[in-house]
Design an enzyme around this catalytic site. Structure first.
Site, mmCIF file in Angstrom:
data_model
loop_
_atom_site.group_PDB
_atom_site.id
_atom_site.type_symbol
_atom_site.label_atom_id
_atom_site.label_comp_id
_atom_site.label_asym_id
_atom_site.label_seq_id
_atom_site.Cartn_x
_atom_site.Cartn_y
_atom_site.Cartn_z
ATOM 1 N N GLY A 85 5.347 -7.150 -0.894
ATOM 2 C CA GLY A 85 6.447 -7.718 -1.808
ATOM 3 C C GLY A 85 6.076 -7.578 -3.274
ATOM 4 O O GLY A 85 4.959 -7.432 -3.675
ATOM 5 N N ASP A 120 -2.628 -12.892 -9.757
ATOM 6 C CA ASP A 120 -1.957 -13.643 -10.697
ATOM 7 C C ASP A 120 -0.774 -13.333 -11.314
ATOM 8 O O ASP A 120 -0.369 -13.980 -12.265
ATOM 9 C CB ASP A 120 -3.181 -13.616 -12.059
ATOM 10 C CG ASP A 120 -3.204 -12.129 -12.586
ATOM 11 O OD1 ASP A 120 -2.611 -11.262 -12.071
ATOM 12 O OD2 ASP A 120 -4.097 -12.048 -13.709
ATOM 13 N N ARG A 171 10.046 -1.681 -16.366
ATOM 14 C CA ARG A 171 10.376 -0.586 -15.409
ATOM 15 C C ARG A 171 11.653 0.013 -15.060
ATOM 16 O O ARG A 171 12.454 -0.990 -14.487
ATOM 17 C CB ARG A 171 9.334 -0.527 -14.370
ATOM 18 C CG ARG A 171 9.258 0.628 -13.251
ATOM 19 C CD ARG A 171 8.070 0.613 -12.413
ATOM 20 N NE ARG A 171 8.246 -0.548 -11.310
ATOM 21 C CZ ARG A 171 7.236 -0.418 -10.532
ATOM 22 N NH1 ARG A 171 6.155 0.279 -10.282
ATOM 23 N NH2 ARG A 171 7.100 -1.720 -9.291
ATOM 24 N N ARG A 178 11.579 1.035 -0.942
ATOM 25 C CA ARG A 178 10.554 1.888 -0.558
ATOM 26 C C ARG A 178 10.315 2.175 1.105
ATOM 27 O O ARG A 178 11.324 1.273 1.700
ATOM 28 C CB ARG A 178 9.132 1.405 -0.702
ATOM 29 C CG ARG A 178 9.109 0.753 -2.230
ATOM 30 C CD ARG A 178 8.350 -0.700 -2.432
ATOM 31 N NE ARG A 178 8.680 -1.365 -3.846
ATOM 32 C CZ ARG A 178 7.698 -1.436 -4.696
ATOM 33 N NH1 ARG A 178 6.752 -0.831 -4.476
ATOM 34 N NH2 ARG A 178 8.223 -1.614 -5.959
ATOM 35 N N ASP A 247 4.018 1.473 0.613
ATOM 36 C CA ASP A 247 4.914 0.554 -0.316
ATOM 37 C C ASP A 247 4.904 1.483 -1.687
ATOM 38 O O ASP A 247 5.873 0.777 -2.381
ATOM 39 C CB ASP A 247 4.246 -0.502 -0.347
ATOM 40 C CG ASP A 247 2.620 -0.259 -0.566
ATOM 41 O OD1 ASP A 247 1.852 0.216 0.070
ATOM 42 O OD2 ASP A 247 2.325 -1.134 -1.913
ATOM 43 N N ASN A 248 4.248 2.382 -1.634
ATOM 44 C CA ASN A 248 4.355 3.078 -3.197
ATOM 45 C C ASN A 248 5.423 4.331 -2.940
ATOM 46 O O ASN A 248 5.280 5.221 -3.889
ATOM 47 C CB ASN A 248 3.213 3.631 -3.637
ATOM 48 C CG ASN A 248 2.388 2.228 -4.080
ATOM 49 O OD1 ASN A 248 3.123 1.024 -4.345
ATOM 50 N ND2 ASN A 248 1.131 2.266 -3.782
ATOM 51 N N ASP A 257 4.688 3.336 -9.266
ATOM 52 C CA ASP A 257 3.438 2.944 -9.162
ATOM 53 C C ASP A 257 2.189 3.652 -9.750
ATOM 54 O O ASP A 257 1.488 4.487 -9.097
ATOM 55 C CB ASP A 257 2.890 2.517 -7.796
ATOM 56 C CG ASP A 257 3.228 1.082 -7.644
ATOM 57 O OD1 ASP A 257 2.779 0.294 -8.519
ATOM 58 O OD2 ASP A 257 3.748 0.500 -6.752
#
Ligand code: AMP
Ligand code: MG
Length: 479
Positions: A85, A120, A171, A178, A247-248, A257
């Protein structure tokens, strides 16, 4: 700055995303703003002073019409499935242009979300500048890609191996859907959600197949086609994505990515730069194999929609997946032929191409510059091109060109003169992070915006690094 947002992702099932807002940053400073892209996107400017732009594009102010969310997705990372996610990115809205084109506007590095796990939610200035530079270079190379609208420094520290400056990248992509989004839906959501989501994706990206008899099969066929084009394009310019996890890999066929990606210098299909890709899973020459592997994961997700009889569904999916190799081989060969000026490939041309690649491999010759040398012998003066093997090949090639009318034009459209050379990218980033000076970085962005141009050639930017430097070059993920 005024967006024209129309937010459709919110219409999907609630478990597909989490509403969440960017976490405000201490002192946002606009570092880069892509005016040309803003114009293309039909973003209106009411107040475009840099303070307002920095506040909007760091997430400190929420743009009018925005409806912020983080997308849920999963993904096979180096072969293993994980729940992922948007852990450090927030979709602020879908910008619709005057022509009706739709683009996700996403803030990357904008703070934690429900999917951040132990992260983070932040990104470093250096990594976001690198993504800006390489994604914009890819666009100029005519390769489908997400794009970069802005970089805003946050004025906050980000803790990686060293303490670094934080930044938020804006972006832009046709969507951020994806293969991993399908993996998430098929594993964790109701069958109807998978059906609805597939309809949504088809409407958004491939409306031309909406009335097809078997929507899921048509979708798989489309994505396969787009991915083959993408990988052939990557290999045309020597691009290694570096982390082709599911996922990319976008459904739209855009490169996304820009983590550990890099460009090859010496031609070697087993080149890997990523520090974590110890097995060479995503090596330069392995990218088609991995694209097919990822497409197979997509096919698995679509099985229940393909046919209610699972064996039948598998058969139908395999029929599509089995076309990958021949379509890829054909387009890859066409691309390589164009790199040496051939538009009408004959059987003997295949041998000519193979001989050249093999010669480059054995001599560790620069991939980009070898084709530049063929187009413009005066640009590249390396002794390697005086070798008898090469001269012999070149003589045969020149004879072959006699029967190609527009060989130089074909080559000029296929072969870039400038690629983001890894050592140049690093030097530019180092100047920014160490001295705060953007001059080298901006000059590089500018040059890479016309990668095929021969006006005032910049021989320094064309030069590959010493082979020993190249061998030591390492890239890192998720910084
Ligand atoms: P990537 O390697 O960039 O494709 O990221 C893989 C996953 O890790 C995605 O779910 C990202 O959102 C998440 N991720 C990467 N970096 C961070 C970070 N600093 N904070 C939170 N999540 C992150
Ligand atoms: Mg990712």
């Amino acid at each position: 700055m005024q967006f024209n947002f129309d937010n459709t992702y919110h219409t999907l099932a609630p478990e597909m995303f989490s509403e969440c807002k960017p976490t405000p940053v201490q002192s946002p400073q606009l570092v880069l703003f892509n005016n040309a892209l803003a114009t293309e996107l039909d973003i209106e400017f009411i107040d475009n002073n840099t303070k307002t732009l920095a506040a909007l594009l760091s997430g400190n102010i929420i743009a009018d019409g925005a409806a912020c969310l983080a997308q849920a997705y999963g993904g096979h990372q180096f072969g293993h499935f994980n729940m992922l996610g948007d852990g450090r990115a927030i979709l602020i809205g879908e910008q619709v242009t005057a022509a009706g084109l739709r683009f996700d506007i996403q803030l990357k590095g904008s703070g934690i979300t429900p999917y951040s796990r132990r992260g983070d939610g932040r990104a470093t200035l250096s990594a976001m500048l690198r993504e800006y530079l390489i994604s914009e270079a890819m666009y100029a190379l005519n390769i489908p890609t997400s794009r970069s609208l802005a970089v805003v420094a946050t004025g906050e520290a980000v803790y990686r191996e060293q303490v670094q400056q934080g930044a938020v990248l804006t972006r832009v992509a046709a969507s951020h859907i994806r293969v991993g989004t399908f993996e998430y839906v098929s594993r964790f959501c109701a069958p109807q959600t998978l059906r609805d989501f597939t309809n949504y994706v088809v409407k958004r990206h491939f409306p031309e197949i909406l009335l097809d008899e078997n929507l899921a099969i048509s979708l798989l066929t489309k994505v396969l086609d787009k991915q083959i084009d993408l990988i052939v394009n990557w290999m045309r310019v020597g691009f290694i994505h570096g982390v082709m996890n599911t996922d990319n890999m976008t459904i739209s066929g855009e490169t996304i990515d820009y983590g550990p990606c890099a460009f090859i210098n010496a031609y070697n299909p087993s080149t890997v730069f990523s520090s974590i890709d110890t097995g060479g899973r995503y090596a330069f020459g392995n990218q088609p194999t991995m694209a097919l592997w990822n497409l197979t994961r997509l096919a698995e997700c679509l099985l229940p929609l393909i046919d209610s009889d699972t064996n039948m569904a598998i058969k139908k999916a395999e029929t599509v997946l089995n076309t990958f190799q021949s379509i890829f081989d054909e387009r890859y060969m066409t691309m390589l032929a164009q790199k040496i000026g051939i538009t009408n490939v004959q059987d003997s041309d295949r041998q000519m191409i193979a001989t050249l690649l093999n010669w480059m491999f054995i001599n560790k010759t620069d991939y980009t510059n070898t084709f530049v040398r063929l187009m413009y012998p005066n640009f590249i003066s390396d002794n390697v091109y005086q070798q008898s093997d090469f001269l012999y090949w070149e003589k045969a090639w020149k004879e072959r060109m006699a029967s190609e009318d527009n060989w130089l034009q074909t080559m000029q459209q296929t072969n870039p003169i400038y690629i983001p050379r890894n050592h140049r990218v690093e030097a530019a980033l180092q100047q920014v992070t160490e001295t705060g000076t953007m001059s080298t970085f901006n000059a590089l962005v500018n040059r890479l915006s016309e990668p095929y141009s021969t006006t005032n050639p910049d021989f320094e930017l064309m030069a590959p690094p010493a082979f020993s430097d190249d061998a030591c070059y390492k890239t890192y993920c998720g910084t």
